[in-house]
Structure formats: C-alpha cells, structure tokens
Design an enzyme around this catalytic site. Structure first.
Site, PDB file in Angstrom:
ATOM      1  N   ALA A  10       0.836  -1.326  -0.147  1.00  0.00           N
ATOM      2  CA  ALA A  10       0.003  -0.038   0.137  1.00  0.00           C
ATOM      3  C   ALA A  10       1.002   1.204   0.114  1.00  0.00           C
ATOM      4  O   ALA A  10       0.330   2.259  -0.138  1.00  0.00           O
ATOM      5  CB  ALA A  10      -0.771  -0.136   1.445  1.00  0.00           C
ATOM      6  N   GLY A  11       2.208   1.123   0.126  1.00  0.00           N
ATOM      7  CA  GLY A  11       2.763   2.298   0.202  1.00  0.00           C
ATOM      8  C   GLY A  11       3.103   3.189  -1.044  1.00  0.00           C
ATOM      9  O   GLY A  11       2.705   2.805  -2.206  1.00  0.00           O
ATOM     10  N   ARG A  15       9.264   8.397  -4.033  1.00  0.00           N
ATOM     11  CA  ARG A  15      10.477   8.659  -4.555  1.00  0.00           C
ATOM     12  C   ARG A  15      10.732   8.203  -5.969  1.00  0.00           C
ATOM     13  O   ARG A  15      11.651   8.280  -6.840  1.00  0.00           O
ATOM     14  CB  ARG A  15      11.496   8.229  -3.632  1.00  0.00           C
ATOM     15  CG  ARG A  15      11.562   9.300  -2.484  1.00  0.00           C
ATOM     16  CD  ARG A  15      12.707   8.734  -1.596  1.00  0.00           C
ATOM     17  NE  ARG A  15      12.175   7.566  -0.596  1.00  0.00           N
ATOM     18  CZ  ARG A  15      13.106   6.737  -0.210  1.00  0.00           C
ATOM     19  NH1 ARG A  15      14.375   6.702  -0.050  1.00  0.00           N
ATOM     20  NH2 ARG A  15      12.362   5.651   0.787  1.00  0.00           N
ATOM     21  N   GLY A 137      14.585  -0.523  10.793  1.00  0.00           N
ATOM     22  CA  GLY A 137      14.653  -0.901  12.176  1.00  0.00           C
ATOM     23  C   GLY A 137      15.776  -1.712  12.785  1.00  0.00           C
ATOM     24  O   GLY A 137      16.045  -2.541  12.109  1.00  0.00           O
ATOM     25  N   GLU A 152      12.754   1.247  15.464  1.00  0.00           N
ATOM     26  CA  GLU A 152      12.730   1.970  14.519  1.00  0.00           C
ATOM     27  C   GLU A 152      14.039   3.060  14.344  1.00  0.00           C
ATOM     28  O   GLU A 152      14.132   3.791  15.739  1.00  0.00           O
ATOM     29  CB  GLU A 152      11.528   2.591  14.096  1.00  0.00           C
ATOM     30  CG  GLU A 152      10.392   1.590  13.523  1.00  0.00           C
ATOM     31  CD  GLU A 152      11.023   0.537  12.594  1.00  0.00           C
ATOM     32  OE1 GLU A 152      11.017   1.133  11.220  1.00  0.00           O
ATOM     33  OE2 GLU A 152      11.030  -0.453  12.719  1.00  0.00           O
ATOM     34  N   ASN A 167      16.201  -5.352  10.511  1.00  0.00           N
ATOM     35  CA  ASN A 167      14.664  -5.877  10.312  1.00  0.00           C
ATOM     36  C   ASN A 167      14.345  -5.923   8.839  1.00  0.00           C
ATOM     37  O   ASN A 167      14.454  -4.565   8.148  1.00  0.00           O
ATOM     38  CB  ASN A 167      13.702  -5.218  11.125  1.00  0.00           C
ATOM     39  CG  ASN A 167      12.261  -5.599  10.673  1.00  0.00           C
ATOM     40  OD1 ASN A 167      12.176  -6.947  10.385  1.00  0.00           O
ATOM     41  ND2 ASN A 167      11.424  -4.902  10.528  1.00  0.00           N
ATOM     42  N   LYS A 350       5.835 -12.691 -42.268  1.00  0.00           N
ATOM     43  CA  LYS A 350       4.496 -12.621 -41.366  1.00  0.00           C
ATOM     44  C   LYS A 350       3.616 -13.553 -41.789  1.00  0.00           C
ATOM     45  O   LYS A 350       3.385 -13.826 -42.706  1.00  0.00           O
ATOM     46  CB  LYS A 350       3.931 -11.253 -41.172  1.00  0.00           C
ATOM     47  CG  LYS A 350       2.615 -11.082 -40.347  1.00  0.00           C
ATOM     48  CD  LYS A 350       1.790 -10.115 -40.925  1.00  0.00           C
ATOM     49  CE  LYS A 350       0.827 -10.939 -41.625  1.00  0.00           C
ATOM     50  NZ  LYS A 350      -0.502 -10.482 -42.128  1.00  0.00           N
ATOM     51  N   ASN A 376      13.255 -20.557 -54.472  1.00  0.00           N
ATOM     52  CA  ASN A 376      13.989 -19.464 -54.237  1.00  0.00           C
ATOM     53  C   ASN A 376      13.671 -18.251 -54.633  1.00  0.00           C
ATOM     54  O   ASN A 376      12.946 -17.953 -55.774  1.00  0.00           O
ATOM     55  CB  ASN A 376      15.290 -19.702 -55.272  1.00  0.00           C
ATOM     56  CG  ASN A 376      16.481 -18.591 -55.088  1.00  0.00           C
ATOM     57  OD1 ASN A 376      16.109 -17.592 -54.791  1.00  0.00           O
ATOM     58  ND2 ASN A 376      17.680 -19.284 -55.152  1.00  0.00           N
ATOM     59  N   ALA A 422      11.964 -11.736 -63.737  1.00  0.00           N
ATOM     60  CA  ALA A 422      12.409 -10.638 -62.910  1.00  0.00           C
ATOM     61  C   ALA A 422      11.458  -9.373 -63.158  1.00  0.00           C
ATOM     62  O   ALA A 422      11.215  -9.172 -64.319  1.00  0.00           O
ATOM     63  CB  ALA A 422      13.939 -10.183 -62.921  1.00  0.00           C
TER      64      ALA A 422
END
Ligand code: UD1
Ligand code: CA
Length: 456
Positions: A10-11, A15, A137, A152, A167, A350, A376, A422
């Site tokens: 939840a923090g 930063r 902590g 802490e 901790n 593709k 080819n 060609a």
C-alpha cells in the site's frame, strides 16, 4: 500447514516520481508485485492476500489475474495498520507470512527457512547485517544474544543506532498470536504510526522465542524506493539469469550483456549467445543454436543447429533445424520456417510457412504466404497481401523460382517449378514448370540524343 501470505503493497512510492504505483514498476518485464506473488505461489497450500492502497485500483486491474484476495488500506498508517486490515481473513490456526510488495527478489529458500522456524513457541524473523544500517529498524538483542525488540531508526537511541543488524520486515508467525498482538499495537512512537515491529517485544513478553535467519544475499531483501534501486535489482536479477544459463551449458560471450525477460521451455546443448541479446516471453532453443549480436527473441521456437546472425528480431515464430536467419531479418508472429531455410538481410516474414530448403535472401516482404520446398525468392520480392481492406494469401509451390523485384498480387498461386521473370507483377495463377513474365519488351532508340542544358 495452511499458510496465508500477506503482501504489503500500500505504500506510495513517492521517490519513484512516477504516475505508476510503485509495485507496478518492472524487473525483467515483470512487476515487482508479480515477482513477490510468483515466489510465494511456490509454497504449497498458500492463500495470498494483497494489501493495496495508493493507486490501488490500477494495481488491482493490472494484476486482476492473480489468484489472491485484495484488501484495501485506505490510509497508510503503518505496517501494523496494514496487517490489521486483513485481520478478518486471518484464522487462528493459520501460519502468517508477511512479505513486502516492493521487495521482488526474496528467494523461496529464505521463505522456507522462515516457515520451518515458526511454531506455537517461536516467531520467525528475517534479519540482515548492513554496513550502513541507517533508515532500518534495528534488532536489539540481550547480552546472551536473544532478540528483545526492534527499534525504528527514528525511535532509536544513539547506542541502538550503532547496531548493524536490521529488520527486513519479512517474518512468519502463528495467526492466533499475530491477531492478539496486532490488536494491541498503538502509535506512541516518533512517527505516530502503527508499527508491525512492535509485535516482536510483545512476543518476547509472552515467552515466544524469536528465531532469526538471514538471506543468502542482501539483494534478496532490498526494496525499491527509487529508480536507481530498481535498476540495481534489474542488474542483480539479470546477472543471476546469466549465471543460470551458463550453469546449464550456454556460452555467453559477455554475461553482462544478455537480458532474459522471461523463461525457457527448454535449452539444448552448446548454445552460443553473442552480446546484446534479449530473450522475452517463453523461448525454446535447440542444440548448437548460435545467436548473433543485437538480436531480440520473443516467444519463439528455434530448432537445432540454427544460426541467427546479428541484428534480427524474432517474434512468436518457429525456425526449423539448420536454418540461417539474418543479419537484419525480422520474423513476425506466425512465421513458421521448416528445416534448412535461409532468410537473409532486410527480409520480413509474417503469418507464413516456408518449407524445407527454401531461400529468401534479400530485401523481401512475405506475408500471408504458403511457400513450398526448395523455392528461391529473388531480391525485392513482395507478396501484395493487402488491398487496403482485406488480406489474401499467396501460394508458391515447390521448386518455384521467383525473379527479383516481383510483386505477387494475392490471392495468387505460383505453380510447381514455375519461374517468374524478374520485375513481373503477377496477378493471375501461373502454370507449373513454365516461365511467366509480365515485363514489356526492351527497346533501344538508335537516334535518341541526350537533352542539352538551355542557355539562360
Ligand atoms: C519497515 C520496518 C523496518 C524495516 C524496514 C525494511 C516497520 C515499522 N518498520 O520500515 O523495521 O527495517 O521496513 O524495509 O515495520 N506499507 C503498507 N502500508 C503502510 C505502510 C507500509 O502497505 O501503511 C508497506 C509498504 O508498501 C512496503 C512495506 O509495507 O512494502 C514497508 O513499508 P516502508 O514504509 O518501506 O517501511 P518502513 O516503515 O520504512
Ligand atoms: Ca522501506
């Protein structure tokens, strides 16, 4: 043993300076929270509960596939408060494992140790010794070494601040005990938060032993608070992936310059990977596969003895044994090449199949095509598969020879052993064995003179 894992997520992550909630940032193309989830999913009989808060709706939507219960923590009043939100889901008989959603690299082994250390008489706590413990902590122990409590940073005395065992926040405890202790946590501390860490002292007072263990590496317990830490963990993760590949017998020309953002369904022997190669999704690589520099391979199957030269992109494709791809080739989704196929530079393929021994060596677009064996295809050939509205297929039968700079206007079929002159634009099916060409006749004008520049 039924385990309930609480992932605290939840923090805010201020930063990170991001519009995206912190736990959705990615390591190896997987969100931080997904990493934690995937690791805890490896535990048998485990129910996962995710405590979400800041930007949580987006987290929930993005990871809606996870097999977890979502519990909202509307205000972030501390880690103890976060655990309290899930109180109604915790049963007395459960073993509760607490993880952090922003600590992605914790190992299954460290979790197993914690779960082995938790009993009715003991709480399991993961700690680590740090050169600079500031911010964490501290683990306060008695002279004989038993854990007394966690203090802490902001509440620590100068003496306590010298302690370098900290901790990690990761612990395991019996449900009955946790419920009891968490209900008694108060916010009489420097940050006026409900500290989950207060349960340690309560446990000691109740005669419960705190069994500590340490991760194999500090990187396992590092959290992400900013982009620098995120990139550090990305590199740590990639280094571990590279090590794993080498252990499995893959040659990496530079283990620091290969990235695996996915997994391998299987890996053959004597694979060699040049620098700046990226693997994404789930890939399969056969024996003796050689991959050139600057290549991206995503969700593809590469069979034995395939050589991929530098600068190729292979995306959801299949490459048959003994084929040679690149340099500078692009295989797009549903490109399926059989054995001994050659695909050269600036060729895009593709949704097409290419049968054994066929060659498309230079500058071609092959889309929605079925190409036979020993075909080819000359330089500059284009399957014109799109009329602006619909796609259509091109079929080229075995042994055909397509001259350079040919456009095949689909739907169209080129016959077996047919030759196309060609520069032709083929709009109708061509017969087997014959030469077909659409060129206008070549003429020369004998009396022709070059224009002369006019006087101004
Ligand atoms: C916490 C520990 C500290 C430990 C450190 C390790 C407490 C009181 N302190 O510090 O001893 O050394 O972790 O990183 O537990 N979270 C919520 N809701 C909240 C607050 C936090 O879900 O109300 C989550 C955060 O998203 C994060 C985790 O809990 O995943 C830890 O929070 P954070 O603020 O980073 O930890 P600290 O309180 O600084
Ligand atoms: Ca933190």
């Amino acid at each position: 043993m039924t385990v309930k894992t609480l992932i605290l997520a939840a923090g805010q992550g201020t930063r990170m300076r991001s519009a995206l909630p912190k736990v959705l940032h990615k390591v190896a193309n997987r969100s931080l929270l997904q990493h934690v989830y995937d690791t805890s999913k490896q535990i048998d009989e485990n129910d996962i509960i995710i405590i979400y808060g800041h930007g949580g709706e987006l987290v929930k939507q993005t990871l809606s596939e996870l097999d977890a219960q979502w519990v909202e923590q509307k205000e972030q009043l501390g880690t103890g408060h976060a655990v309290l939100q899930a109180d109604s889901l915790i049963e007395k008989k459960d073993t509760i494992l607490i993880l952090y959603g922003d600590v992605p690299l914790l190992s299954k082994q460290s979790i197993d140790t914690l779960l082995a250390n938790v009993t009715q008489q003991s709480l399991a706590l993961l700690t680590v010794k740090l050169g600079s413990p500031t911010g964490y902590g501290r683990i306060v122990r008695t002279h004989s070494g038993d854990v007394l409590k966690i203090v802490e940073q902001k509440d620590a005395t100068e003496q306590e601040q010298l302690i370098n065992e900290v901790n990690t926040g990761i612990l395991a405890v019996k449900g009955e005990q946790l419920k009891n202790w968490v209900s008694r946590i108060d916010n009489s501390n420097a940050q006026q938060e409900l500290y989950l860490t207060d349960v340690i002292e309560m446990a000691v007072n109740d005669g419960i032993v705190i069994k500590t263990s340490q991760p194999e590496s500090i990187d396992e317990v590092l959290g992400v608070n900013n982009r620098k830490q995120l990139s550090h963990l990305e590199r740590v993760y990639q280094a571990a992936q590279a090590d794993k590949l080498m252990e499995l017998g893959v040659t990496l020309l530079d283990p620091a310059r290969v990235d695996c953002r996915g997994s391998f369904a299987s890996l053959g022997q004597d694979i060699s990977v040049d620098i700046n190669v990226i693997f994404e999704g789930e890939n399969t690589l056969g024996n003796n596969v050689k991959i050139g520099a600057n290549t991206i391979i995503n969700n593809s199957v590469i069979a034995d003895n395939v050589e991929i030269l530098a600068n190729c992109i292979i995306d959801n494709a299949v490459v048959g044994a003994g084929s040679r791809i690149g340099p500078f080739a692009r295989l797009r989704p549903q490109a399926e090449l059989s054995e001994q196929v050659h695909i050269g530079n600036f060729v895009e393929i593709k949704k097409s199949t290419v049968a054994k021994g066929s060659k498309i060596n230079h500058l071609s677009y092959i889309g929605d095509a079925t190409i036979g064996s020993q075909v080819n295809i000359g330089a500059g050939t284009i399957t014109c598969n799109y009329d602006g509205v619909n796609k259509a297929r091109t079929v080229i039968k075995d042994g055909a020879f397509i001259g350079s700079d040919t456009q095949l206007i689909a739907p169209v079929t080129v016959g077996k052993n047919a030759t196309i002159g060609a520069g032709s634009t083929i709009t109708k099916n061509t017969p087997d064995e014959q030469l077909t060409l659409t060129r206008s006749k070549q003429i020369s004008i004998q009396s022709w003179q070059r224009p002369v520049k006019k006087e101004q």
